[in-house]
Design an enzyme around this catalytic site. Structure first.
Site, mmCIF file in Angstrom:
data_model
loop_
_atom_site.group_PDB
_atom_site.id
_atom_site.type_symbol
_atom_site.label_atom_id
_atom_site.label_comp_id
_atom_site.label_asym_id
_atom_site.label_seq_id
_atom_site.Cartn_x
_atom_site.Cartn_y
_atom_site.Cartn_z
ATOM 1 N N ARG A 179 1.896 -9.556 -7.425
ATOM 2 C CA ARG A 179 0.988 -9.863 -8.533
ATOM 3 C C ARG A 179 1.290 -8.871 -9.647
ATOM 4 N NH1 ARG A 179 -4.386 -9.226 -8.445
ATOM 5 N NH2 ARG A 179 -4.105 -7.122 -7.659
ATOM 6 N N ARG A 183 -4.839 -7.647 -18.188
ATOM 7 C CA ARG A 183 -6.230 -7.579 -18.638
ATOM 8 C C ARG A 183 -6.309 -8.137 -20.043
ATOM 9 N NH1 ARG A 183 -7.639 -1.471 -17.297
ATOM 10 N NH2 ARG A 183 -7.568 -1.635 -15.033
ATOM 11 N N ARG A 256 10.726 7.519 1.090
ATOM 12 C CA ARG A 256 11.219 7.617 -0.278
ATOM 13 C C ARG A 256 10.708 8.934 -0.840
ATOM 14 N NH1 ARG A 256 8.416 3.167 -2.514
ATOM 15 N NH2 ARG A 256 8.969 3.994 -4.534
ATOM 16 N N ARG A 287 9.141 9.402 -15.052
ATOM 17 C CA ARG A 287 7.909 9.750 -15.771
ATOM 18 C C ARG A 287 7.986 11.206 -16.221
ATOM 19 N NH1 ARG A 287 2.578 8.450 -12.281
ATOM 20 N NH2 ARG A 287 3.217 10.309 -11.132
ATOM 21 N N GLU A 312 9.942 13.476 -13.406
ATOM 22 C CA GLU A 312 10.028 12.948 -12.029
ATOM 23 C C GLU A 312 11.280 12.082 -11.873
ATOM 24 O OE1 GLU A 312 5.220 12.587 -11.226
ATOM 25 O OE2 GLU A 312 6.515 10.875 -10.815
ATOM 26 N N TYR A 360 0.908 5.046 3.522
ATOM 27 C CA TYR A 360 0.467 5.624 2.249
ATOM 28 C C TYR A 360 -1.055 5.531 2.155
ATOM 29 C CZ TYR A 360 -0.479 6.728 -2.502
ATOM 30 O OH TYR A 360 -0.998 7.346 -3.611
ATOM 31 N N ASP A 362 -4.284 6.833 -0.437
ATOM 32 C CA ASP A 362 -4.813 7.597 -1.563
ATOM 33 C C ASP A 362 -5.765 8.655 -1.010
ATOM 34 O OD1 ASP A 362 -3.589 6.787 -3.906
ATOM 35 O OD2 ASP A 362 -4.873 5.032 -4.135
HETATM 36 C C1 LIG Z 1 3.779 11.575 -5.475
HETATM 37 C C2 LIG Z 1 2.406 11.253 -4.969
HETATM 38 C C3 LIG Z 1 1.359 11.068 -5.869
HETATM 39 C C4 LIG Z 1 0.078 10.762 -5.387
HETATM 40 N N1 LIG Z 1 -0.921 10.552 -6.297
HETATM 41 C C5 LIG Z 1 -2.160 10.232 -5.863
HETATM 42 C C6 LIG Z 1 -3.208 9.964 -6.795
HETATM 43 O O1 LIG Z 1 -3.027 10.015 -8.008
HETATM 44 N N2 LIG Z 1 -4.434 9.641 -6.299
HETATM 45 C C7 LIG Z 1 -4.683 9.563 -4.953
HETATM 46 O O2 LIG Z 1 -5.824 9.276 -4.565
HETATM 47 N N3 LIG Z 1 -3.712 9.839 -4.057
HETATM 48 C C8 LIG Z 1 -2.455 10.156 -4.475
HETATM 49 N N4 LIG Z 1 -1.461 10.422 -3.555
HETATM 50 C C9 LIG Z 1 -1.787 10.426 -2.111
HETATM 51 C C10 LIG Z 1 -2.220 11.813 -1.594
HETATM 52 O O3 LIG Z 1 -1.177 12.728 -1.783
HETATM 53 C C11 LIG Z 1 -2.593 11.694 -0.111
HETATM 54 O O4 LIG Z 1 -3.720 10.877 0.002
HETATM 55 C C12 LIG Z 1 -2.908 13.035 0.597
HETATM 56 O O5 LIG Z 1 -1.988 14.017 0.291
HETATM 57 C C13 LIG Z 1 -2.915 12.802 2.101
HETATM 58 O O6 LIG Z 1 -3.237 14.015 2.756
HETATM 59 P P1 LIG Z 1 -2.665 14.322 4.215
HETATM 60 O O7 LIG Z 1 -3.442 15.462 4.720
HETATM 61 O O8 LIG Z 1 -2.588 13.078 5.015
HETATM 62 O O9 LIG Z 1 -1.130 14.718 3.974
HETATM 63 P P2 LIG Z 1 -0.476 16.021 3.351
HETATM 64 O O10 LIG Z 1 -1.100 16.340 2.065
HETATM 65 O O11 LIG Z 1 0.987 15.796 3.346
HETATM 66 O O12 LIG Z 1 -0.823 17.181 4.391
HETATM 67 C C14 LIG Z 1 -0.166 17.306 5.630
HETATM 68 C C15 LIG Z 1 0.016 18.794 5.897
HETATM 69 O O13 LIG Z 1 0.521 18.981 7.217
HETATM 70 C C16 LIG Z 1 1.423 20.068 7.202
HETATM 71 N N5 LIG Z 1 2.309 19.971 8.367
HETATM 72 C C17 LIG Z 1 3.106 18.943 8.699
HETATM 73 N N6 LIG Z 1 3.786 19.222 9.836
HETATM 74 C C18 LIG Z 1 3.393 20.460 10.234
HETATM 75 C C19 LIG Z 1 3.743 21.294 11.325
HETATM 76 N N7 LIG Z 1 4.671 20.932 12.211
HETATM 77 N N8 LIG Z 1 3.140 22.488 11.435
HETATM 78 C C20 LIG Z 1 2.219 22.901 10.506
HETATM 79 N N9 LIG Z 1 1.861 22.143 9.446
HETATM 80 C C21 LIG Z 1 2.443 20.942 9.313
HETATM 81 C C22 LIG Z 1 2.163 19.877 5.886
HETATM 82 O O14 LIG Z 1 2.777 21.078 5.450
HETATM 83 C C23 LIG Z 1 1.047 19.425 4.961
HETATM 84 O O15 LIG Z 1 0.446 20.520 4.285
HETATM 85 C C24 LIG Z 1 -0.157 10.654 -3.997
HETATM 86 C C25 LIG Z 1 0.889 10.829 -3.100
HETATM 87 C C26 LIG Z 1 2.164 11.087 -3.582
HETATM 88 C C27 LIG Z 1 3.290 11.205 -2.600
#
Ligand SMILES: Cc1cc2nc3c(=O)[nH]c(=O)nc-3n(C[C@H](O)[C@H](O)[C@H](O)COP(=O)(O)OP(=O)(O)OC[C@H]3O[C@@H](n4cnc5c(N)ncnc54)[C@H](O)[C@@H]3O)c2cc1C
Length: 377
Positions: A179, A183, A256, A287, A312, A360, A362
Protein backbone atom coordinates in the site's frame (compact mmCIF):
# COMPACT_ATOMS: atom_id res chain seq x y z
CA UNK A 1 18.08 -19.46 47.10
CA UNK A 2 20.01 -17.62 44.43
CA UNK A 3 21.19 -14.03 44.79
CA UNK A 4 18.73 -12.50 42.29
CA UNK A 5 15.25 -13.41 41.10
CA UNK A 6 16.09 -12.40 37.52
CA UNK A 7 19.21 -12.14 35.41
CA UNK A 8 18.30 -9.82 32.53
CA UNK A 9 20.63 -10.13 29.55
CA UNK A 10 20.45 -6.82 27.69
CA UNK A 11 19.77 -3.36 29.11
CA UNK A 12 17.80 -2.25 26.04
CA UNK A 13 14.21 -1.10 26.19
CA UNK A 14 12.82 -4.61 26.54
CA UNK A 15 15.21 -5.61 29.34
CA UNK A 16 14.80 -2.28 31.15
CA UNK A 17 10.98 -2.39 30.90
CA UNK A 18 10.89 -5.95 32.21
CA UNK A 19 13.25 -4.94 35.03
CA UNK A 20 10.90 -2.09 36.00
CA UNK A 21 7.92 -4.45 36.22
CA UNK A 22 9.88 -7.04 38.17
CA UNK A 23 11.08 -4.38 40.64
CA UNK A 24 7.48 -3.18 41.11
CA UNK A 25 6.58 -6.80 41.97
CA UNK A 26 9.31 -6.79 44.62
CA UNK A 27 11.81 -8.88 42.65
CA UNK A 28 15.55 -8.42 42.54
CA UNK A 29 17.22 -8.04 39.17
CA UNK A 30 20.75 -8.15 37.83
CA UNK A 31 20.85 -6.49 34.40
CA UNK A 32 23.89 -6.96 32.19
CA UNK A 33 24.83 -5.56 28.81
CA UNK A 34 27.81 -6.24 26.59
CA UNK A 35 27.90 -2.59 25.59
CA UNK A 36 29.46 0.04 27.83
CA UNK A 37 26.11 1.80 28.18
CA UNK A 38 22.49 0.90 28.94
CA UNK A 39 19.55 1.69 26.64
CA UNK A 40 20.36 -0.63 23.74
CA UNK A 41 19.54 1.04 20.44
CA UNK A 42 17.71 3.99 21.96
CA UNK A 43 20.88 5.18 23.70
CA UNK A 44 21.86 8.81 23.08
CA UNK A 45 25.38 10.13 23.19
CA UNK A 46 25.90 13.76 24.21
CA UNK A 47 27.94 15.74 21.68
CA UNK A 48 28.14 19.56 21.91
CA UNK A 49 25.21 19.43 24.40
CA UNK A 50 23.04 17.67 21.78
CA UNK A 51 21.55 14.20 22.33
CA UNK A 52 22.77 12.21 19.35
CA UNK A 53 20.77 9.06 18.58
CA UNK A 54 23.80 6.84 18.08
CA UNK A 55 21.93 3.83 16.68
CA UNK A 56 19.45 5.67 14.47
CA UNK A 57 16.78 8.32 14.96
CA UNK A 58 14.12 7.28 17.48
CA UNK A 59 10.70 8.88 17.80
CA UNK A 60 8.35 7.46 20.39
CA UNK A 61 4.77 7.11 19.14
CA UNK A 62 1.74 5.22 20.39
CA UNK A 63 -2.03 5.08 20.54
CA UNK A 64 -1.90 3.54 23.98
CA UNK A 65 -2.86 6.35 26.34
CA UNK A 66 -1.95 4.36 29.44
CA UNK A 67 1.56 3.73 28.12
CA UNK A 68 1.90 7.38 27.09
CA UNK A 69 0.94 8.49 30.62
CA UNK A 70 3.33 5.95 32.10
CA UNK A 71 6.40 7.06 30.12
CA UNK A 72 5.53 10.70 30.83
CA UNK A 73 5.35 9.92 34.53
CA UNK A 74 8.98 8.78 34.35
CA UNK A 75 10.21 11.60 32.09
CA UNK A 76 8.04 14.30 30.49
CA UNK A 77 7.99 14.05 26.70
CA UNK A 78 8.17 17.04 24.37
CA UNK A 79 5.88 17.94 21.47
CA UNK A 80 8.14 16.72 18.65
CA UNK A 81 6.09 15.75 15.59
CA UNK A 82 7.79 13.68 12.96
CA UNK A 83 7.43 15.45 9.60
CA UNK A 84 10.25 14.35 7.32
CA UNK A 85 11.17 16.05 4.06
CA UNK A 86 12.42 14.52 0.83
CA UNK A 87 15.17 16.21 -1.15
CA UNK A 88 15.24 15.24 -4.83
CA UNK A 89 17.98 17.09 -6.72
CA UNK A 90 17.45 20.17 -4.57
CA UNK A 91 13.63 20.10 -4.81
CA UNK A 92 11.97 19.68 -1.40
CA UNK A 93 8.81 17.63 -0.84
CA UNK A 94 6.83 16.98 2.32
CA UNK A 95 6.24 13.43 3.50
CA UNK A 96 4.18 11.35 3.96
CA UNK A 97 2.44 11.90 0.60
CA UNK A 98 -0.21 14.52 1.27
CA UNK A 99 -1.70 17.66 -0.25
CA UNK A 100 1.53 19.57 0.41
CA UNK A 101 3.48 16.96 -1.61
CA UNK A 102 0.95 17.11 -4.45
CA UNK A 103 1.08 20.89 -4.51
CA UNK A 104 4.89 20.82 -4.63
CA UNK A 105 4.84 18.15 -7.36
CA UNK A 106 2.04 19.42 -9.61
CA UNK A 107 1.06 22.88 -8.27
CA UNK A 108 -2.47 21.55 -7.63
CA UNK A 109 -4.33 23.32 -4.82
CA UNK A 110 -7.38 21.17 -4.05
CA UNK A 111 -7.92 17.46 -3.30
CA UNK A 112 -10.10 17.17 -6.43
CA UNK A 113 -7.26 18.48 -8.64
CA UNK A 114 -4.76 16.16 -6.94
CA UNK A 115 -7.01 13.13 -7.42
CA UNK A 116 -7.33 13.91 -11.14
CA UNK A 117 -3.51 13.96 -11.46
CA UNK A 118 -3.09 10.78 -9.43
CA UNK A 119 -5.76 8.95 -11.41
CA UNK A 120 -4.26 10.09 -14.75
CA UNK A 121 -0.91 8.63 -13.75
CA UNK A 122 -2.33 5.41 -12.32
CA UNK A 123 -4.38 4.88 -15.50
CA UNK A 124 -1.23 5.32 -17.61
CA UNK A 125 0.47 2.57 -15.56
CA UNK A 126 -2.54 0.25 -15.97
CA UNK A 127 -2.58 0.86 -19.74
CA UNK A 128 1.12 0.11 -20.02
CA UNK A 129 0.76 -3.26 -18.26
CA UNK A 130 -2.35 -4.14 -20.29
CA UNK A 131 -0.45 -3.42 -23.54
CA UNK A 132 2.14 -5.96 -22.40
CA UNK A 133 -0.57 -8.50 -21.51
CA UNK A 134 0.39 -8.38 -17.81
CA UNK A 135 -2.36 -8.85 -15.16
CA UNK A 136 -0.40 -8.52 -11.93
CA UNK A 137 2.60 -6.22 -11.26
CA UNK A 138 5.77 -8.28 -11.66
CA UNK A 139 8.07 -6.14 -9.56
CA UNK A 140 8.18 -3.23 -7.14
CA UNK A 141 8.44 -0.64 -9.92
CA UNK A 142 5.25 -1.82 -11.63
CA UNK A 143 3.46 -2.02 -8.29
CA UNK A 144 4.48 1.51 -7.28
CA UNK A 145 3.46 2.96 -10.65
CA UNK A 146 0.00 1.41 -10.26
CA UNK A 147 -0.38 2.76 -6.74
CA UNK A 148 0.99 6.29 -7.08
CA UNK A 149 1.96 7.04 -10.70
CA UNK A 150 5.22 7.93 -12.41
CA UNK A 151 6.04 11.41 -11.02
CA UNK A 152 6.02 10.47 -7.34
CA UNK A 153 7.57 7.08 -8.02
CA UNK A 154 10.52 8.49 -9.96
CA UNK A 155 11.24 11.44 -7.70
CA UNK A 156 10.41 10.14 -4.24
CA UNK A 157 10.42 6.32 -4.24
CA UNK A 158 12.73 4.83 -6.86
CA UNK A 159 16.20 6.05 -5.85
CA UNK A 160 15.52 5.85 -2.11
CA UNK A 161 14.22 2.27 -2.32
CA UNK A 162 17.10 1.17 -4.56
CA UNK A 163 19.62 2.56 -2.05
CA UNK A 164 17.82 0.87 0.84
CA UNK A 165 17.84 -2.54 -0.81
CA UNK A 166 20.99 -2.22 -2.92
CA UNK A 167 19.03 -3.39 -5.99
CA UNK A 168 16.98 -1.91 -8.85
CA UNK A 169 13.25 -1.61 -8.20
CA UNK A 170 12.65 -3.84 -11.24
CA UNK A 171 14.52 -6.62 -9.41
CA UNK A 172 12.60 -6.22 -6.14
CA UNK A 173 9.37 -8.14 -5.49
CA UNK A 174 6.07 -6.24 -5.77
CA UNK A 175 4.90 -7.31 -2.29
CA UNK A 176 7.41 -4.99 -0.57
CA UNK A 177 5.01 -2.13 -1.37
CA UNK A 178 1.52 -3.41 -0.63
CA UNK A 179 0.00 0.00 0.00
CA UNK A 180 1.16 3.56 -0.45
CA UNK A 181 -1.13 5.64 1.73
CA UNK A 182 -1.91 9.11 0.45
CA UNK A 183 -3.52 11.87 2.49
CA UNK A 184 -5.84 14.27 0.73
CA UNK A 185 -5.27 16.89 3.45
CA UNK A 186 -2.42 19.29 4.19
CA UNK A 187 -0.91 17.24 7.03
CA UNK A 188 2.82 16.44 7.29
CA UNK A 189 2.57 14.47 10.53
CA UNK A 190 4.19 11.15 9.65
CA UNK A 191 2.50 9.04 12.31
CA UNK A 192 -1.21 8.39 12.67
CA UNK A 193 -0.87 7.70 16.41
CA UNK A 194 -2.51 9.96 18.97
CA UNK A 195 0.72 10.48 20.96
CA UNK A 196 4.32 11.10 19.92
CA UNK A 197 7.39 12.87 21.25
CA UNK A 198 10.91 12.61 22.61
CA UNK A 199 11.77 12.46 26.33
CA UNK A 200 12.90 15.92 27.46
CA UNK A 201 16.58 15.41 28.24
CA UNK A 202 16.85 12.35 25.99
CA UNK A 203 16.11 8.63 26.08
CA UNK A 204 18.86 7.84 28.58
CA UNK A 205 16.76 9.44 31.32
CA UNK A 206 13.86 7.11 30.51
CA UNK A 207 16.11 4.06 30.61
CA UNK A 208 17.75 5.16 33.88
CA UNK A 209 14.30 5.49 35.46
CA UNK A 210 13.25 2.05 34.24
CA UNK A 211 16.42 0.53 35.67
CA UNK A 212 16.23 2.29 39.04
CA UNK A 213 16.71 -0.15 41.91
CA UNK A 214 18.38 -2.84 39.77
CA UNK A 215 22.01 -3.78 39.75
CA UNK A 216 23.40 -3.00 36.29
CA UNK A 217 26.72 -4.36 35.03
CA UNK A 218 27.97 -2.95 31.73
CA UNK A 219 30.61 -4.29 29.36
CA UNK A 220 29.63 -7.85 30.32
CA UNK A 221 28.89 -10.37 27.55
CA UNK A 222 26.61 -13.13 28.78
CA UNK A 223 28.44 -15.80 26.82
CA UNK A 224 31.82 -14.97 28.34
CA UNK A 225 30.53 -15.64 31.87
CA UNK A 226 27.50 -17.82 31.17
CA UNK A 227 27.77 -20.46 33.89
CA UNK A 228 28.73 -18.00 36.58
CA UNK A 229 25.87 -15.64 35.65
CA UNK A 230 23.29 -18.44 35.35
CA UNK A 231 24.13 -19.45 38.91
CA UNK A 232 23.29 -16.00 40.23
CA UNK A 233 19.58 -15.89 39.36
CA UNK A 234 16.44 -18.01 39.52
CA UNK A 235 15.28 -17.01 36.05
CA UNK A 236 16.82 -15.49 32.95
CA UNK A 237 15.38 -12.91 30.60
CA UNK A 238 17.39 -13.07 27.39
CA UNK A 239 17.17 -10.19 24.89
CA UNK A 240 20.22 -10.95 22.73
CA UNK A 241 20.36 -12.70 19.34
CA UNK A 242 18.53 -16.02 19.48
CA UNK A 243 20.81 -17.82 17.01
CA UNK A 244 23.82 -17.05 19.18
CA UNK A 245 22.02 -18.40 22.27
CA UNK A 246 21.75 -21.77 20.53
CA UNK A 247 25.28 -21.66 19.09
CA UNK A 248 23.97 -21.10 15.54
CA UNK A 249 22.95 -24.76 15.36
CA UNK A 250 20.34 -24.08 12.65
CA UNK A 251 22.50 -21.44 10.95
CA UNK A 252 22.93 -17.69 11.26
CA UNK A 253 20.01 -15.33 10.94
CA UNK A 254 20.61 -12.48 8.50
CA UNK A 255 19.94 -8.79 9.10
CA UNK A 256 19.89 -5.51 7.25
CA UNK A 257 22.08 -2.83 8.64
CA UNK A 258 22.73 0.91 8.44
CA UNK A 259 26.02 2.78 8.75
CA UNK A 260 25.94 6.19 10.41
CA UNK A 261 28.46 8.86 9.54
CA UNK A 262 28.17 11.51 12.27
CA UNK A 263 29.63 14.99 11.91
CA UNK A 264 29.76 18.04 14.19
CA UNK A 265 29.10 21.22 12.20
CA UNK A 266 30.16 24.73 13.18
CA UNK A 267 26.75 26.23 12.46
CA UNK A 268 23.55 26.37 14.45
CA UNK A 269 21.17 24.93 11.87
CA UNK A 270 22.15 22.68 8.97
CA UNK A 271 18.89 21.57 7.36
CA UNK A 272 16.08 23.08 9.43
CA UNK A 273 14.44 19.71 10.10
CA UNK A 274 15.31 16.54 12.01
CA UNK A 275 14.86 14.17 9.06
CA UNK A 276 15.57 14.79 5.37
CA UNK A 277 15.46 11.84 2.95
CA UNK A 278 17.68 12.02 -0.13
CA UNK A 279 15.64 10.30 -2.80
CA UNK A 280 17.95 10.35 -5.82
CA UNK A 281 20.07 7.30 -6.36
CA UNK A 282 23.33 9.18 -7.03
CA UNK A 283 23.48 10.59 -3.48
CA UNK A 284 25.02 7.66 -1.57
CA UNK A 285 23.20 8.18 1.73
CA UNK A 286 19.48 7.67 2.28
CA UNK A 287 18.84 10.27 4.96
CA UNK A 288 20.44 13.03 6.99
CA UNK A 289 19.36 13.31 10.60
CA UNK A 290 19.99 16.62 12.41
CA UNK A 291 19.68 15.59 16.04
CA UNK A 292 19.08 18.94 17.75
CA UNK A 293 15.70 19.33 16.04
CA UNK A 294 14.30 16.44 18.09
CA UNK A 295 14.55 18.47 21.28
CA UNK A 296 15.05 22.08 20.34
CA UNK A 297 12.41 24.23 18.68
CA UNK A 298 11.91 27.72 17.29
CA UNK A 299 14.40 30.41 18.33
CA UNK A 300 16.15 27.97 20.72
CA UNK A 301 17.74 26.22 17.72
CA UNK A 302 20.22 29.10 17.27
CA UNK A 303 21.26 29.24 20.93
CA UNK A 304 23.74 26.41 20.38
CA UNK A 305 26.28 27.50 17.72
CA UNK A 306 26.93 23.85 16.83
CA UNK A 307 24.84 21.13 15.33
CA UNK A 308 25.36 17.40 14.79
CA UNK A 309 24.22 15.51 11.72
CA UNK A 310 24.29 11.81 10.82
CA UNK A 311 24.27 10.60 7.24
CA UNK A 312 22.69 7.14 6.97
CA UNK A 313 24.01 4.57 4.51
CA UNK A 314 22.14 1.35 3.87
CA UNK A 315 24.78 -1.35 4.06
CA UNK A 316 24.87 -5.09 3.38
CA UNK A 317 25.05 -6.89 6.75
CA UNK A 318 28.01 -9.13 7.61
CA UNK A 319 28.54 -11.07 10.86
CA UNK A 320 30.05 -8.68 13.42
CA UNK A 321 28.06 -5.67 12.20
CA UNK A 322 25.14 -4.18 14.14
CA UNK A 323 21.99 -6.19 13.41
CA UNK A 324 19.22 -3.65 12.74
CA UNK A 325 16.36 -5.04 10.69
CA UNK A 326 15.39 -8.73 10.38
CA UNK A 327 15.19 -10.00 6.81
CA UNK A 328 11.61 -11.08 6.26
CA UNK A 329 12.12 -13.84 3.76
CA UNK A 330 11.33 -17.54 3.86
CA UNK A 331 14.92 -18.64 4.46
CA UNK A 332 15.33 -16.53 7.60
CA UNK A 333 11.80 -17.04 8.88
CA UNK A 334 12.28 -20.79 8.70
CA UNK A 335 15.49 -20.61 10.76
CA UNK A 336 13.88 -18.21 13.24
CA UNK A 337 10.91 -20.56 13.68
CA UNK A 338 13.21 -23.46 14.47
CA UNK A 339 15.00 -21.45 17.16
CA UNK A 340 11.64 -20.32 18.53
CA UNK A 341 10.56 -23.94 18.95
CA UNK A 342 13.60 -24.54 21.14
CA UNK A 343 12.99 -21.34 23.08
CA UNK A 344 9.34 -22.31 23.74
CA UNK A 345 10.54 -25.45 25.51
CA UNK A 346 12.71 -23.57 28.00
CA UNK A 347 11.12 -23.33 31.43
CA UNK A 348 13.49 -20.95 33.15
CA UNK A 349 14.31 -18.58 30.33
CA UNK A 350 12.15 -15.83 28.88
CA UNK A 351 13.12 -14.65 25.39
CA UNK A 352 12.06 -11.14 24.44
CA UNK A 353 12.88 -8.09 22.37
CA UNK A 354 13.84 -7.59 18.76
CA UNK A 355 17.00 -9.74 18.76
CA UNK A 356 15.63 -12.74 20.64
CA UNK A 357 12.35 -12.76 18.70
CA UNK A 358 13.95 -11.85 15.36
CA UNK A 359 11.23 -9.32 14.83
CA UNK A 360 11.09 -5.58 14.22
CA UNK A 361 9.37 -3.84 17.13
CA UNK A 362 8.81 -0.13 17.59
CA UNK A 363 9.50 1.17 21.09
CA UNK A 364 5.90 1.25 22.34
CA UNK A 365 5.14 -2.38 21.37
CA UNK A 366 8.49 -3.40 22.89
CA UNK A 367 7.40 -1.94 26.22
CA UNK A 368 3.89 -3.40 25.95
CA UNK A 369 5.36 -6.84 25.27
CA UNK A 370 7.78 -6.62 28.21
CA UNK A 371 5.00 -5.45 30.55
CA UNK A 372 2.73 -8.31 29.41
CA UNK A 373 5.08 -11.01 30.73
CA UNK A 374 3.91 -12.63 33.91
CA UNK A 375 6.29 -12.08 36.80
CA UNK A 376 6.88 -15.38 38.62
CA UNK A 377 5.64 -15.93 42.18
C1 LIG B 1 17.53 2.33 12.81
C2 LIG B 1 16.36 2.14 13.73
C3 LIG B 1 15.49 3.19 13.98
C4 LIG B 1 14.39 3.00 14.83
N1 LIG B 1 13.53 4.04 15.03
C5 LIG B 1 12.46 3.88 15.83
C6 LIG B 1 11.52 4.94 16.02
O1 LIG B 1 11.66 6.03 15.47
N2 LIG B 1 10.45 4.72 16.83
C7 LIG B 1 10.25 3.51 17.46
O2 LIG B 1 9.27 3.38 18.20
N3 LIG B 1 11.14 2.51 17.32
C8 LIG B 1 12.23 2.65 16.51
N4 LIG B 1 13.12 1.61 16.35
C9 LIG B 1 12.93 0.36 17.12
C10 LIG B 1 13.65 0.38 18.49
O3 LIG B 1 15.03 0.53 18.29
C11 LIG B 1 13.34 -0.93 19.23
O4 LIG B 1 11.97 -0.96 19.52
C12 LIG B 1 14.11 -1.13 20.56
O5 LIG B 1 15.44 -0.82 20.44
C13 LIG B 1 13.96 -2.58 20.99
O6 LIG B 1 14.63 -2.77 22.22
P1 LIG B 1 15.28 -4.19 22.58
O7 LIG B 1 15.58 -4.14 24.01
O8 LIG B 1 14.45 -5.29 22.04
O9 LIG B 1 16.62 -4.26 21.70
P2 LIG B 1 18.00 -3.49 21.84
O10 LIG B 1 17.78 -2.05 21.98
O11 LIG B 1 18.85 -3.94 20.71
O12 LIG B 1 18.62 -4.05 23.20
C14 LIG B 1 19.19 -5.33 23.31
C15 LIG B 1 20.40 -5.22 24.23
O13 LIG B 1 20.91 -6.52 24.50
C16 LIG B 1 22.32 -6.44 24.57
N5 LIG B 1 22.88 -7.78 24.36
C17 LIG B 1 22.70 -8.58 23.29
N6 LIG B 1 23.39 -9.73 23.44
C18 LIG B 1 24.02 -9.66 24.64
C19 LIG B 1 24.89 -10.53 25.34
N7 LIG B 1 25.29 -11.69 24.82
N8 LIG B 1 25.34 -10.14 26.55
C20 LIG B 1 24.99 -8.93 27.08
N9 LIG B 1 24.17 -8.06 26.44
C21 LIG B 1 23.70 -8.42 25.24
C22 LIG B 1 22.66 -5.47 23.45
O14 LIG B 1 23.95 -4.90 23.63
C23 LIG B 1 21.55 -4.45 23.57
O15 LIG B 1 21.92 -3.36 24.41
C24 LIG B 1 14.18 1.74 15.45
C25 LIG B 1 15.05 0.69 15.19
C26 LIG B 1 16.10 0.87 14.31
C27 LIG B 1 16.98 -0.30 14.00
Amino acid sequence: MKQYDYLIVGAGLFGASFAWRARQAGKTCLVIDRREHAGGNIYCEEIESIHVHRYGAHIFHTNNEQLWRFVNSLVPFNRYTNSPLANYRGELYNLPFNMNTFHQMWRVCTPAEALVKLEEQRAAARRRLAEQGVDEPRNLEEQALLLIGRDIYEKLIKGYTEKQWGRDCTELPAFIIRRLPVRMVFDNNYFNDAFQGIPIGGYNLLVDKLLEGCEVRLGVDYFTHRTELDNLAEKIVYTGEIDRFYDYRFGRLQWRTVRFDTEVMSMSNYQGNAVVNYTERDVPYTRIIEHKHFECFGADVDKNPHTVISREYSTEWQPGMEPYYPVNDEYNQDIADRYKQLADQETNIIFGGRLAEYKYYDMAPTMEKAFSIKIGG
